[in-house]
Motif scaffolding. Structure first.
Motif, PDB file in Angstrom:
ATOM      1  N   GLU A 319      13.208 -25.283   6.552  1.00 11.95           N
ATOM      2  CA  GLU A 319      13.441 -23.893   6.135  1.00 11.95           C
ATOM      3  C   GLU A 319      12.522 -23.492   4.988  1.00 11.95           C
ATOM      4  OE1 GLU A 319      16.742 -25.684   8.179  1.00 11.95           O
ATOM      5  OE2 GLU A 319      15.826 -26.232   6.252  1.00 11.95           O
ATOM      6  N   VAL A 320      12.173 -24.453   4.143  1.00  6.24           N
ATOM      7  CA  VAL A 320      11.243 -24.179   3.037  1.00  6.24           C
ATOM      8  C   VAL A 320       9.884 -23.767   3.592  1.00  6.24           C
ATOM      9  CG1 VAL A 320      10.024 -25.223   1.089  1.00  6.24           C
ATOM     10  CG2 VAL A 320      12.437 -25.761   1.485  1.00  6.24           C
ATOM     11  N   LEU A 321       9.442 -24.458   4.644  1.00  6.15           N
ATOM     12  CA  LEU A 321       8.152 -24.144   5.257  1.00  6.15           C
ATOM     13  C   LEU A 321       8.184 -22.760   5.907  1.00  6.15           C
ATOM     14  CD1 LEU A 321       7.354 -27.572   6.970  1.00  6.15           C
ATOM     15  CD2 LEU A 321       6.683 -26.783   4.686  1.00  6.15           C
ATOM     16  N   GLN A 322       9.283 -22.409   6.519  1.00  3.88           N
ATOM     17  CA  GLN A 322       9.367 -21.103   7.182  1.00  3.88           C
ATOM     18  C   GLN A 322       9.235 -19.963   6.167  1.00  3.88           C
ATOM     19  OE1 GLN A 322      12.741 -20.585   9.774  1.00  3.88           O
ATOM     20  NE2 GLN A 322      12.106 -18.543  10.425  1.00  3.88           N
ATOM     21  N   GLU A 323       9.798 -20.143   4.987  1.00  2.00           N
ATOM     22  CA  GLU A 323       9.664 -19.115   3.948  1.00  2.00           C
ATOM     23  C   GLU A 323       8.202 -18.941   3.540  1.00  2.00           C
ATOM     24  OE1 GLU A 323      12.174 -20.110   0.687  1.00  2.00           O
ATOM     25  OE2 GLU A 323      14.023 -20.022   1.878  1.00  2.00           O
ATOM     26  N   LEU A 324       7.484 -20.052   3.428  1.00  2.00           N
ATOM     27  CA  LEU A 324       6.066 -19.985   3.072  1.00  2.00           C
ATOM     28  C   LEU A 324       5.267 -19.320   4.196  1.00  2.00           C
ATOM     29  CD1 LEU A 324       5.662 -23.603   1.619  1.00  2.00           C
ATOM     30  CD2 LEU A 324       6.096 -21.510   0.342  1.00  2.00           C
ATOM     31  N   HIS A 325       5.591 -19.647   5.434  1.00  2.00           N
ATOM     32  CA  HIS A 325       4.933 -19.025   6.595  1.00  2.00           C
ATOM     33  C   HIS A 325       5.124 -17.510   6.565  1.00  2.00           C
ATOM     34  CE1 HIS A 325       4.198 -17.920  10.804  1.00  2.00           C
ATOM     35  NE2 HIS A 325       5.441 -17.493  10.870  1.00  2.00           N
ATOM     36  N   GLU A 326       6.330 -17.068   6.278  1.00  2.00           N
ATOM     37  CA  GLU A 326       6.598 -15.619   6.255  1.00  2.00           C
ATOM     38  C   GLU A 326       5.843 -14.926   5.131  1.00  2.00           C
ATOM     39  OE1 GLU A 326      10.837 -15.603   6.132  1.00  2.00           O
ATOM     40  OE2 GLU A 326      11.048 -16.075   8.277  1.00  2.00           O
ATOM     41  N   ALA A 327       5.653 -15.618   4.013  1.00  2.00           N
ATOM     42  CA  ALA A 327       4.846 -15.046   2.930  1.00  2.00           C
ATOM     43  C   ALA A 327       3.385 -14.924   3.355  1.00  2.00           C
ATOM     44  CB  ALA A 327       4.963 -15.920   1.682  1.00  2.00           C
ATOM     45  N   LEU A 328       2.863 -15.920   4.047  1.00  2.00           N
ATOM     46  CA  LEU A 328       1.477 -15.897   4.518  1.00  2.00           C
ATOM     47  C   LEU A 328       1.253 -14.762   5.509  1.00  2.00           C
ATOM     48  CD1 LEU A 328       0.939 -19.720   4.859  1.00  2.00           C
ATOM     49  CD2 LEU A 328      -0.670 -18.212   3.693  1.00  2.00           C
ATOM     50  N   LEU A 329       2.253 -14.468   6.330  1.00  2.00           N
ATOM     51  CA  LEU A 329       2.123 -13.380   7.303  1.00  2.00           C
ATOM     52  C   LEU A 329       1.899 -12.027   6.626  1.00  2.00           C
ATOM     53  CD1 LEU A 329       4.896 -14.210   9.955  1.00  2.00           C
ATOM     54  CD2 LEU A 329       2.413 -14.350  10.277  1.00  2.00           C
ATOM     55  N   LYS A 330       2.350 -11.895   5.389  1.00  2.00           N
ATOM     56  CA  LYS A 330       2.235 -10.618   4.677  1.00  2.00           C
ATOM     57  C   LYS A 330       0.886 -10.463   3.980  1.00  2.00           C
ATOM     58  CE  LYS A 330       7.229 -10.588   3.853  1.00  2.00           C
ATOM     59  NZ  LYS A 330       8.285 -10.740   2.819  1.00  2.00           N
ATOM     60  N   ALA A 331       0.078 -11.523   3.979  1.00  2.00           N
ATOM     61  CA  ALA A 331      -1.219 -11.450   3.297  1.00  2.00           C
ATOM     62  C   ALA A 331      -2.121 -10.424   3.992  1.00  2.00           C
ATOM     63  CB  ALA A 331      -1.883 -12.823   3.306  1.00  2.00           C
ATOM     64  N   ASP A 332      -2.716  -9.559   3.208  1.00  2.00           N
ATOM     65  CA  ASP A 332      -3.630  -8.530   3.723  1.00  2.00           C
ATOM     66  C   ASP A 332      -4.921  -8.637   2.915  1.00  2.00           C
ATOM     67  OD1 ASP A 332      -4.780  -6.395   4.975  1.00  2.00           O
ATOM     68  OD2 ASP A 332      -3.624  -4.872   3.908  1.00  2.00           O
ATOM     69  N   VAL A 333      -5.904  -9.303   3.505  1.00  2.00           N
ATOM     70  CA  VAL A 333      -7.097  -9.697   2.756  1.00  2.00           C
ATOM     71  C   VAL A 333      -8.341  -9.070   3.371  1.00  2.00           C
ATOM     72  CG1 VAL A 333      -8.463 -11.671   1.987  1.00  2.00           C
ATOM     73  CG2 VAL A 333      -5.989 -11.884   2.168  1.00  2.00           C
ATOM     74  N   PRO A 334      -9.226  -8.451   2.580  1.00  2.00           N
ATOM     75  CA  PRO A 334     -10.472  -7.896   3.118  1.00  2.00           C
ATOM     76  C   PRO A 334     -11.345  -8.962   3.758  1.00  2.00           C
ATOM     77  CG  PRO A 334     -10.045  -7.079   0.889  1.00  2.00           C
ATOM     78  CD  PRO A 334      -9.059  -8.174   1.147  1.00  2.00           C
ATOM     79  N   ASP A 335     -12.081  -8.561   4.781  1.00  2.00           N
ATOM     80  CA  ASP A 335     -12.961  -9.447   5.549  1.00  2.00           C
ATOM     81  C   ASP A 335     -14.362  -9.402   4.949  1.00  2.00           C
ATOM     82  OD1 ASP A 335     -14.662 -10.598   7.421  1.00  2.00           O
ATOM     83  OD2 ASP A 335     -13.711  -9.648   9.149  1.00  2.00           O
ATOM     84  N   TYR A 336     -14.792 -10.498   4.372  1.00  2.00           N
ATOM     85  CA  TYR A 336     -16.110 -10.557   3.728  1.00  2.00           C
ATOM     86  C   TYR A 336     -17.238 -10.284   4.730  1.00  2.00           C
ATOM     87  CZ  TYR A 336     -20.113 -12.814   1.364  1.00  2.00           C
ATOM     88  OH  TYR A 336     -21.339 -13.087   0.814  1.00  2.00           O
ATOM     89  N   SER A 337     -17.090 -10.731   5.956  1.00  2.00           N
ATOM     90  CA  SER A 337     -18.161 -10.529   6.947  1.00  2.00           C
ATOM     91  C   SER A 337     -18.354  -9.041   7.243  1.00  2.00           C
ATOM     92  CB  SER A 337     -17.855 -11.299   8.241  1.00  2.00           C
ATOM     93  OG  SER A 337     -16.794 -10.716   8.975  1.00  2.00           O
ATOM     94  N   ARG A 338     -17.292  -8.277   7.265  1.00  2.00           N
ATOM     95  CA  ARG A 338     -17.405  -6.819   7.487  1.00  2.00           C
ATOM     96  C   ARG A 338     -18.113  -6.159   6.309  1.00  2.00           C
ATOM     97  NH1 ARG A 338     -14.487  -5.641  12.026  1.00  2.00           N
ATOM     98  NH2 ARG A 338     -12.554  -6.786  12.409  1.00  2.00           N
ATOM     99  N   GLU A 339     -17.777  -6.608   5.108  1.00  2.00           N
ATOM    100  CA  GLU A 339     -18.396  -6.025   3.913  1.00  2.00           C
ATOM    101  C   GLU A 339     -19.891  -6.291   3.896  1.00  2.00           C
ATOM    102  OE1 GLU A 339     -20.028  -5.820   0.016  1.00  2.00           O
ATOM    103  OE2 GLU A 339     -19.717  -7.692   1.095  1.00  2.00           O
ATOM    104  N   LEU A 340     -20.292  -7.472   4.348  1.00  2.00           N
ATOM    105  CA  LEU A 340     -21.716  -7.810   4.358  1.00  2.00           C
ATOM    106  C   LEU A 340     -22.518  -6.876   5.263  1.00  2.00           C
ATOM    107  CD1 LEU A 340     -21.917 -11.726   4.439  1.00  2.00           C
ATOM    108  CD2 LEU A 340     -22.953 -10.205   2.753  1.00  2.00           C
ATOM    109  N   LEU A 341     -21.899  -6.432   6.324  1.00  2.00           N
ATOM    110  CA  LEU A 341     -22.601  -5.584   7.297  1.00  2.00           C
ATOM    111  C   LEU A 341     -22.445  -4.108   7.021  1.00  2.00           C
ATOM    112  CD1 LEU A 341     -21.749  -7.648  10.499  1.00  2.00           C
ATOM    113  CD2 LEU A 341     -23.935  -7.523   9.322  1.00  2.00           C
TER     114      LEU A 341
END
Length: 341
Positions: A319-341
């Motif tokens: 259950e501890v791992l599932q909580e961490l998984h759910e937090a990771l699902l909420k990550a919204d991170v810019p894509d460096y490859s898109r910025e380069l282009l």
């Protein structure tokens, strides 16, 4: 043309460079990957291969070797460097993206001869990694790009390992992926034995045939004869005893990471990247130096990982791992490859 500069001394440096090149090409851009060790003599490469084996077999040797390492650009062959410079000039390189600090001295020399080209330093670790410390100060004026930033406590941008969405928790295998990074370093073998005793099914990345010891473990391997300076493919990978294959688009171990309940490893930058894009929690083992400790601290702070001892103290509860998984699902991170282009 974007020239991506990596080093074969760590897959956590090299594989993100390959991923960036693939993500750029998918969007219609031009990218090439150069590996520092291709500019070295066969004798130097043989020494590097021996170090890899020694570091895998004894983590204390690896930690001592990291402290003694020097600027690897000093071991390059002058004729090979000159040929590389001519190739860059002919290709019309418009930007360098540097994953290893050992390239900086060579880029300075190239700029003196052919004129300055914009330089990005892409930090896979959350603080400056040893190759940049060993390289020393640079006369260049690079832009620093952070895939994780311990000082701000953020992930400013990232490189997608895959465009596929993370696998839902309910569809995952009830297994843990245990490994020691690209060189198979650290305490992962000891921790694997403890996790087996706790009743978990394991996928373990082995690095030599003598590692295939534990009953009830599903072993996988990177081809021991392959090195990043041989080609620009991903590490040939397979379940132990089966033919090695070079995956397209991303490294083969990521497919195991996507299906796992957690990845159990030392906190290298490549491990964090895999954890982020698979939404697979990281159970973090002893670090390979202070920079990896900062990686671990950041991942725990963000709620994406937990120390091995911390999880053990909670009875290895899934259950501890599932909580961490759910937090990771909420990550919204810019894509460096898109910025380069």
């Amino acid at each position: 043309m974007i020239e991506i500069l990596t080093s074969g001394v760590a897959l956590g440096v090299h594989v993100p460079g390959l991923l960036l090149a693939d993500r750029i090409r998918e969007q219609g851009g031009q990218a090439n990957v150069s590996v520092l060790e291709r500019l070295m003599t066969p004798e130097t490469l043989a020494t590097t291969a021996r170090s890899k084996q020694a570091f895998h077999r004894d983590f204390r040797t690896a930690l001592a070797g990291q402290k003694l390492a020097r600027n690897a650009s000093l071991a390059t062959d002058d004729a090979a460097v000159e040929q590389q410079f001519k190739a860059w000039n002919k290709a019309g390189v418009k930007r360098f993206v540097v994953f290893s600090g050992f390239w900086l001295t060579l880029i300075e020399q190239y700029a003196e001869r052919y004129g300055a080209v914009p330089v990005d330093i892409c930090h896979v670790d959350s603080v400056q990694s040893p190759s940049f410390d060993k390289a020393g100060p640079t006369s260049l004026e690079p832009r620093h790009v952070w895939l994780a930033d311990a000082d701000s406590g953020l992930i400013p941008c990232s490189i997608p390992v895959s465009r596929e969405a993370p696998l839902p928790w309910q569809e995952r295998d009830s297994r843990l992926l245990v490994h020691g990074g690209g060189w198979g370093m650290g305490t992962y073998r000891e921790r694997a034995a403890e996790l087996r005793q706790a009743g978990f099914d394991l996928d373990v990345v082995a690095y030599e045939n003598q590692d295939l010891q534990e009953e009830g473990v599903r072993y996988f391997m990177i081809d021991p004869s392959w090195h990043p300076w041989l080609d620009n493919g991903y590490p040939p990978f397979a379940e132990a005893g089966k033919p090695f294959e070079q995956c397209q688009g991303h490294h083969g171990s990521f497919d195991l990471c996507r299906r796992a309940l957690a990845t159990v490893s030392k906190p290298g930058g490549g491990t964090l990247l895999d954890s982020l894009w698979s939404a697979t929690p990281a159970v973090l083992l002893e670090p390979f130096g202070p920079h990896e400790q900062r990686n671990a601290d950041l991942w725990i702070q963000l709620g994406y990982g937990i120390s091995f001892a911390g999880w053990q103290n909670q009875g290895f509860a899934p259950e501890v791992l599932q909580e961490l998984h759910e937090a990771l699902l909420k990550a919204d991170v810019p894509d460096y490859s898109r910025e380069l282009l």
